[in-house]
Write a protein that holds these residues in place. Structure first.
Motif, PDB file in Angstrom:
ATOM      1  N   SER A  97      66.365  67.064  69.769  1.00 42.11           N
ATOM      2  CA  SER A  97      68.267  67.403  70.046  1.00 42.11           C
ATOM      3  C   SER A  97      68.684  67.737  69.203  1.00 42.11           C
ATOM      4  N   VAL A  98      68.328  68.301  67.745  1.00 39.73           N
ATOM      5  CA  VAL A  98      69.187  69.476  67.335  1.00 39.73           C
ATOM      6  C   VAL A  98      69.467  71.001  67.665  1.00 39.73           C
ATOM      7  N   LEU A  99      67.843  70.441  68.285  1.00 38.95           N
ATOM      8  CA  LEU A  99      67.993  72.301  69.260  1.00 38.95           C
ATOM      9  C   LEU A  99      68.353  72.019  70.577  1.00 38.95           C
ATOM     10  N   ASN A 100      68.259  70.841  71.290  1.00 42.15           N
ATOM     11  CA  ASN A 100      68.708  71.197  72.539  1.00 42.15           C
ATOM     12  C   ASN A 100      70.108  70.393  72.905  1.00 42.15           C
ATOM     13  N   LYS A 101      70.455  69.201  72.064  1.00 43.43           N
ATOM     14  CA  LYS A 101      71.998  69.078  73.150  1.00 43.43           C
ATOM     15  C   LYS A 101      72.842  69.328  71.799  1.00 43.43           C
ATOM     16  N   PHE A 102      72.742  70.395  70.954  1.00 39.05           N
ATOM     17  CA  PHE A 102      74.096  69.865  69.721  1.00 39.05           C
ATOM     18  C   PHE A 102      74.322  71.528  70.385  1.00 39.05           C
ATOM     19  N   ASP A 103      75.905  71.959  69.574  1.00 36.51           N
ATOM     20  CA  ASP A 103      76.289  73.152  70.378  1.00 36.51           C
ATOM     21  C   ASP A 103      76.899  73.970  69.316  1.00 36.51           C
ATOM     22  N   GLU A 104      76.812  72.091  68.175  1.00 44.41           N
ATOM     23  CA  GLU A 104      77.661  72.844  66.268  1.00 44.41           C
ATOM     24  C   GLU A 104      77.429  71.768  65.461  1.00 44.41           C
ATOM     25  N   ALA A 105      77.216  72.775  64.740  1.00 41.84           N
ATOM     26  CA  ALA A 105      77.212  71.756  63.852  1.00 41.84           C
ATOM     27  C   ALA A 105      79.180  70.396  62.902  1.00 41.84           C
ATOM     28  N   PRO A 106      79.123  69.140  62.939  1.00 39.87           N
ATOM     29  CA  PRO A 106      79.715  68.558  63.009  1.00 39.87           C
ATOM     30  C   PRO A 106      80.699  68.826  61.718  1.00 39.87           C
ATOM     31  N   GLY A 107      81.572  68.457  61.428  1.00 41.86           N
ATOM     32  CA  GLY A 107      82.008  68.777  59.594  1.00 41.86           C
ATOM     33  C   GLY A 107      82.238  67.550  58.658  1.00 41.86           C
ATOM     34  N   VAL A 108      81.713  66.508  58.632  1.00 43.07           N
ATOM     35  CA  VAL A 108      81.165  65.325  58.536  1.00 43.07           C
ATOM     36  C   VAL A 108      80.519  64.255  59.428  1.00 43.07           C
ATOM     37  N   ILE A 109      79.139  63.902  59.013  1.00 39.97           N
ATOM     38  CA  ILE A 109      78.598  62.858  59.945  1.00 39.97           C
ATOM     39  C   ILE A 109      78.742  62.000  59.341  1.00 39.97           C
ATOM     40  N   VAL A 110      79.222  60.645  59.502  1.00 36.06           N
ATOM     41  CA  VAL A 110      79.074  59.377  59.372  1.00 36.06           C
ATOM     42  C   VAL A 110      78.416  58.879  59.605  1.00 36.06           C
ATOM     43  N   ALA A 111      77.802  58.093  58.497  1.00 35.65           N
ATOM     44  CA  ALA A 111      76.320  57.214  58.573  1.00 35.65           C
ATOM     45  C   ALA A 111      76.658  55.747  58.562  1.00 35.65           C
ATOM     46  N   ILE A 112      76.076  54.862  59.421  1.00 39.18           N
ATOM     47  CA  ILE A 112      76.295  53.827  59.961  1.00 39.18           C
ATOM     48  C   ILE A 112      75.035  53.106  58.920  1.00 39.18           C
ATOM     49  N   SER A 113      75.917  52.571  57.818  1.00 44.28           N
ATOM     50  CA  SER A 113      75.078  52.032  56.841  1.00 44.28           C
ATOM     51  C   SER A 113      74.202  50.503  57.218  1.00 44.28           C
ATOM     52  N   GLY A 114      73.335  50.176  56.938  1.00 48.01           N
ATOM     53  CA  GLY A 114      72.117  50.615  56.137  1.00 48.01           C
ATOM     54  C   GLY A 114      70.982  52.163  57.838  1.00 48.01           C
ATOM     55  N   GLY A 115      71.602  50.829  58.927  1.00 46.46           N
ATOM     56  CA  GLY A 115      70.102  52.206  59.527  1.00 46.46           C
ATOM     57  C   GLY A 115      70.367  53.710  59.565  1.00 46.46           C
ATOM     58  N   GLY A 116      72.029  53.637  59.792  1.00 44.36           N
ATOM     59  CA  GLY A 116      71.775  54.980  60.384  1.00 44.36           C
ATOM     60  C   GLY A 116      71.285  55.914  58.928  1.00 44.36           C
ATOM     61  N   LEU A 117      71.622  55.605  57.615  1.00 46.78           N
ATOM     62  CA  LEU A 117      71.672  56.814  57.142  1.00 46.78           C
ATOM     63  C   LEU A 117      70.038  57.364  56.585  1.00 46.78           C
ATOM     64  N   ILE A 118      68.757  57.060  57.163  1.00 47.08           N
ATOM     65  CA  ILE A 118      67.258  57.681  57.280  1.00 47.08           C
ATOM     66  C   ILE A 118      68.288  59.052  58.025  1.00 47.08           C
ATOM     67  N   PRO A 119      68.236  58.662  60.075  1.00 42.09           N
ATOM     68  CA  PRO A 119      68.218  59.614  60.528  1.00 42.09           C
ATOM     69  C   PRO A 119      69.357  60.677  60.318  1.00 42.09           C
ATOM     70  N   ALA A 120      70.871  59.921  59.310  1.00 34.57           N
ATOM     71  CA  ALA A 120      71.996  60.943  59.021  1.00 34.57           C
ATOM     72  C   ALA A 120      71.041  61.945  58.003  1.00 34.57           C
ATOM     73  N   ARG A 121      70.493  61.744  57.107  1.00 37.87           N
ATOM     74  CA  ARG A 121      69.877  62.778  56.075  1.00 37.87           C
ATOM     75  C   ARG A 121      68.496  63.705  57.175  1.00 37.87           C
ATOM     76  N   MET A 122      68.073  63.081  58.164  1.00 39.35           N
ATOM     77  CA  MET A 122      67.477  64.482  58.911  1.00 39.35           C
ATOM     78  C   MET A 122      67.764  65.208  59.314  1.00 39.35           C
ATOM     79  N   LEU A 123      69.587  64.856  59.957  1.00 36.15           N
ATOM     80  CA  LEU A 123      69.745  65.381  60.543  1.00 36.15           C
ATOM     81  C   LEU A 123      70.589  66.189  60.398  1.00 36.15           C
ATOM     82  N   ARG A 124      71.107  65.832  58.930  1.00 36.17           N
ATOM     83  CA  ARG A 124      72.043  67.254  58.226  1.00 36.17           C
ATOM     84  C   ARG A 124      70.498  68.186  57.572  1.00 36.17           C
ATOM     85  N   THR A 125      69.312  67.926  57.823  1.00 36.88           N
ATOM     86  CA  THR A 125      68.792  68.408  57.564  1.00 36.88           C
ATOM     87  C   THR A 125      68.044  69.754  58.290  1.00 36.88           C
TER      88      THR A 125
END
Ligand code: 5GP
Length: 181
Positions: free
Chosen positions: A19-47
């Motif tokens: 997704s990051v390769l094909n669907k993102f044009d830029e990085a957002p200013g902040v990631i808002v992770a919805i806890s708890g399910g969004g936490l690990i995807p958010a951290r992977m996404l940041r990397t």
């Protein structure tokens, strides 16, 4: 209920990377992770955003609960807000925020998160990223100007994520058997 779908960490990592390769044009200013399910995807996404765009995106956490973790049923109280940063904690110069969750099921949680972020951060452009978007009629609605990205569209099965597993070896075995490793 239909068979549960078990996904491995590798599989989810690969979905987010694509997704990051094909669907993102830029990085957002902040990631808002919805806890708890969004936490690990958010951290992977940041990397993966750092690898693609060269910026380390800060992560803020909102704590929302719709499902009862024990019964896997929708909570009778609707969305419950467990944790929510103040507008100051997002920073005054913020331009864009990306709400991240693991799965868009009825969309109720995402609608709640977007509605309340919009109230708190009226001049910030908002987007949504989920690992899985279940193909089903949605109860929640998102405004047309909110950019929506899903790493994968899936059927309406209950998904078991690797971070839900107690016995990870057994979880991975099930994921392999289902072709989701
Ligand atoms: P929604 O508000 O879209 O109905 O539900 C969002 C929340 O419900 C998700 O953040 C997630 O915690 C939970 N949820 C919905 N469907 C599933 C599923 O198939 N598997 C898991 N593990 N959680 C789910």
């Amino acid at each position: 209920m239909a068979e549960k779908q078990h996904y491995s960490y590798n599989y989810i990592h690969s979905l987010i990377a694509a997704s990051v390769l094909n669907k993102f044009d830029e990085a957002p200013g902040v990631i808002v992770a919805i806890s708890g399910g969004g936490l690990i995807p958010a951290r992977m996404l940041r990397t993966l955003l750092k690898a693609r765009f060269g910026v380390t995106v800060p992560i803020r956490v909102v704590g929302l609960m719709l499902y009862d973790d024990d019964t896997e049923e929708i909570s009778k109280d609707g969305v419950q807000r467990l944790q929510w940063p103040t507008p100051q904690e997002f920073g005054a110069s913020l331009k864009s925020a990306l709400v991240v969750d693991e799965v868009d099921d009825t969309r109720t949680t995402l609608q709640y998160a977007i509605e309340h972020l919009r109230k708190d951060l009226p001049s910030v452009s908002l987007g949504v990223f989920v690992v899985h978007d279940k193909q089903k009629p949605k109860r929640g609605v998102l405004p047309a100007d909110v950019k929506y990205l899903a790493a994968a569209e899936v059927e309406d099965f209950w998904i078991v994520y690797p971070w839900d597993a107690v016995d990870i070896a057994d979880h991975e075995k099930k994921a392999r058997a289902q072709g989701l490793a």
